[in-house]
Design an enzyme around this catalytic site. Structure first.
Site: not given
Ligand SMILES: [Ca+2]
Length: 488
Positions: A89, A143
């Site tokens: 991510c 993120h």
């Protein structure tokens, strides 16, 4: 000739003269509309989905049910060979939102930002904001969110109170690890879920901003199908275990052990693969329905003619393939590859597919290019505008993906024919023939007949900047020590 006959003749004349003119006017008008110039300051709707592999109807996987994403792809140019720069991510998103390669910026682990080492850098939405676009987002676009990028940002809790309540007390099912695959059919409506809130929030933003006259850049960050796999029960009902075709794959040959690790976060394999894949697909169908809300809003507000729509995932995902790999963090084709589609106003290429090899990193320069903004000096990707203008345009480029296991960095390059990966300086190497072995099961790196190809690929890989520092906490807590020998 009586009066009636004269009148009839006049009508015939009128019809004979006017009808072709009328038809010609309609044709000219229609072709003018299709050739209408793209707006100079188009809006951007940036849809990013977490942990979504290319198992979608539009990407040829019939078992997944994704009518809305398929409809979006049908309005777009589909990128069949698009690759993330890091299959995790945070480093993946830091890369495509900053326009820098993970090893250039040093953002090669979860939570490390490019901004922390380059404070004056403008991330993609922030750059649009500095050029007069209204920028806003719901959910997980970054993120670790970059507040300076947005006029307005709503995190929309990863899970809603309803989901939280449903999951309460289920920690016992995670005995195999903190993030062992866990799924649950929720007894609630879409609107009561975290991603349902994201979709409705962005739909409301579209309605609000459509009439403002100011161009917008809106981010929709969907969190499923990231674990835990929760979605309203109607989506689970679509996927009985029998809806998932059993996996048939060739045996692994000469694949090094270090390449076969995905357990950085304690991912444990589920006991029943088909049952787990059904849960994953249920979450994909749920996200598909949320994207459908956004498409309906674009229809309703007639925004397609002035809005670029980007759809991508942050990385691919393993679903029990390669003898039982789950989740992310490998350099295999399945994990490095991302679904990517870009819909451009007034395009004549809607529904076409390009085979050009592209990188998530290319999105920043592409959007800057399409919107007529100056290209920031730090960008390392290339504009995809030539492929959007002609999906069959010559395009001879490679894609680079980096990962880390046990403190050993795995650098992979994908060319038209090959995927080549080096682990550390000499821990292991892999070569896969993407034509004969698209899933990467037979490592040819030790085949003397491939020495010439390997030399070329080695040079290609060496062209990229390399990080001098591999963070100590980027090591896998559960992974076995890397070994050179192949698994049995
Ligand atoms: Ca992810």
């Amino acid at each position: 000739m009586n009066l009636l006959a004269v009148r009839a003749l006049r009508w015939e004349w009128l019809l004979a003269i006017c009808l072709p003119l009328l038809l010609a006017a309609i044709v000219v008008n229609a072709s003018a509309a299709s050739a209408a110039p793209a707006p100079s300051r188009p809006n951007v709707l940036f849809i990013v989905v977490d942990d979504l592999c290319a198992d979608l109807g539009a990407f040829g996987v019939a078992a997944a049910r994704t009518p809305n994403l398929d409809r979006l792809v049908a309005r777009s140019v589909k990128f069949d060979r698009a690759y993330c720069q890091f299959p995790l991510c945070s480093p993946s998103r830091e890369s495509f939102l900053s326009g820098r390669r993970p090893e250039s910026s040093g953002a090669i682990q979860q939570g490390r930002t490019v901004r922390s080492v380059q404070p004056d850098l403008a991330y993609l939405p922030g750059y649009f904001r500095s050029h007069g676009w209204y920028t806003a987002a719901y959910g997980k676009v970054f993120h670790k969110n970059d507040l300076a990028s947005w006029d307005r940002y709503d995190e929309a809790a990863p899970i809603s109170p309803q989901e939280k309540a449903a999951l309460k007390g289920r920690a016992a099912t995670r005995q195999q690890g903190e993030n062992a695959p866990e799924w649950l059919a929720l007894d609630c409506e879409d609107a009561d879920t975290g991603d349902g809130i994201v979709a409705r929030g962005v739909a409301a933003l579209l309605r609000e901003r459509a009439a403002s006259g100011q161009p917008f850049f809106l981010g929709a960050g969907f969190r499923k199908p990231h674990l835990p796999w929760t979605a309203p029960k109607k989506y689970f009902a679509q996927f009985p275990r029998t809806a998932i075709p059993p996996l048939r794959e060739p045996p692994l040959r000469d694949v090094p052990l270090i390449a076969l690790q995905t357990d950085l976060f304690g991912i444990a394999p589920p006991a029943d693969r088909e049952e787990a894949v059904a849960a994953y697909y249920a979450c994909v169908a749920f996200i598909d329905a949320q994207v459908g809300l956004l498409l309906a809003e674009l229809d309703q507000l007639k925004l397609w003619d002035k809005t670029i729509v980007v759809f991508l995932s942050d990385h691919g995902y393993h679903l029990g393939d390669h003898g039982g790999l789950w989740a992310k963090l490998t350099d295999f084709e399945r994990c490095a590859r991302v679904p990517l589609a870009i819909a451009v106003p007034h395009t004549k290429n809607a529904g076409r597919t390009t085979a050009g090899i592209v990188e998530s990193l290319d999105l920043y320069p592409t959007l800057v290019d399409l919107c007529g903004l100056p290209r920031p000096a730090w960008l390392e990707g290339r504009s995809l505008a030539p492929l959007l203008a002609d999906p069959a345009a010559p395009w001879d480029h490679a894609a680079f993906t980096t990962t880390i296991h046990e403190g050993v960095i795995g650098r992979s390059v994908r060319t038209d024919r090959w995927r080549y990966t080096e682990w550390g300086d000499a821990v292991a190497t892999e070569l896969y023939d993407q034509v004969a072995d698209p899933g990467n099961y037979h490592n040819l790196a030790a085949d003397p007949a491939r020495a010439a190809e390997i030399l070329v690929l080695k040079k290609l890989l060496a062209q990229n900047p390399r990080t001098a520092e591999i963070p100590a906490d980027a090591q896998s807590p559960r992974a076995a020590k890397p070994k050179k020998k192949s698994p049995p």
